[in-house]
Enzyme design. Structure first.
Site, PDB file in Angstrom:
ATOM      1  N   HIS A  37       0.854  -1.186   0.000  1.00  0.00           N
ATOM      2  CA  HIS A  37       0.000   0.000   0.000  1.00  0.00           C
ATOM      3  C   HIS A  37       0.890   1.237   0.000  1.00  0.00           C
ATOM      4  O   HIS A  37       2.004   1.226   0.544  1.00  0.00           O
ATOM      5  CB  HIS A  37      -0.890   0.023   1.245  1.00  0.00           C
ATOM      6  N   GLU A  83       0.850   3.937   1.700  1.00  0.00           N
ATOM      7  CA  GLU A  83       1.240   4.411   3.025  1.00  0.00           C
ATOM      8  C   GLU A  83       2.424   3.618   3.574  1.00  0.00           C
ATOM      9  O   GLU A  83       3.376   4.192   4.112  1.00  0.00           O
ATOM     10  CB  GLU A  83       0.076   4.305   4.022  1.00  0.00           C
ATOM     11  N   CYS A 104      -2.695  -0.080   7.407  1.00  0.00           N
ATOM     12  CA  CYS A 104      -1.911   1.152   7.293  1.00  0.00           C
ATOM     13  C   CYS A 104      -2.053   2.020   8.541  1.00  0.00           C
ATOM     14  O   CYS A 104      -1.075   2.628   8.991  1.00  0.00           O
ATOM     15  CB  CYS A 104      -2.306   1.905   6.032  1.00  0.00           C
ATOM     16  N   CYS A 109      -6.501   2.046   5.538  1.00  0.00           N
ATOM     17  CA  CYS A 109      -7.123   0.818   6.023  1.00  0.00           C
ATOM     18  C   CYS A 109      -6.564   0.491   7.413  1.00  0.00           C
ATOM     19  O   CYS A 109      -5.669   1.180   7.922  1.00  0.00           O
ATOM     20  CB  CYS A 109      -6.835  -0.332   5.051  1.00  0.00           C
TER      21      CYS A 109
END
Length: 146
Positions: A46, A48, A79, A76
């Site tokens: 991801h 992040e 993260c 999410c």
């Protein structure tokens, strides 16, 4: 947020879900990335997490005190948890994520009373632009499958 949106556009051009993130400390970008799950075949790639890893390498410490993470989509649970563990001071995000957002939508991991670190969140920064990038991406994806 404009830089995060530019990163999201790069992700879309690669066929990735268009999310861009950057970590800023003392006015300098010390980590930046976009989603790379498809390219890297990695469910944890991801934007992040990749930006956090880059920032930690940049400063030589896993503790990202004094840092703000900017991201185009509400993070999410994974993260949000990484931000807690990295000791991020603040997260600024664009649009909310009704299916997976964990900074106010499905939960608020950043403020959980039993965790050893909490941080501030600013939601809705350039939300319309961030949402439009996602809407356009998924519209193109659906139309290419027809």
């Amino acid at each position: 947020m404009a830089q995060a949106l530019a990163l999201a556009a790069q992700a879309a051009a690669m066929g990735e879900v268009p999310v861009g993130a950057l970590v800023v400390r003392d006015g300098l970008v010390i980590g930046s990335s976009h989603n790379r799950r498809e390219v890297d075949r990695d469910p944890t790639a991801h934007a992040e997490l990749l930006a956090i890893r880059q920032a930690a390498q940049h400063i030589g410490d896993w503790r990202l005190h004094g840092c703000t993470l900017y991201v185009t989509l509400e993070p999410c649970a994974m993260c949000a948890g990484a931000m807690v563990l990295a000791r991020i001071d603040r997260c600024v995000f664009g649009c909310s994520d009704p299916k997976g957002g964990f900074m106010g939508t499905l939960g608020s991991l950043h403020q959980h009373s039993r965790l050893n670190h909490r941080f501030a969140v600013t939601a809705g920064v350039q939300a319309e632009q961030a949402a439009q990038v996602l809407t356009d991406f998924f519209r193109r994806l659906r139309s290419s499958k027809d």
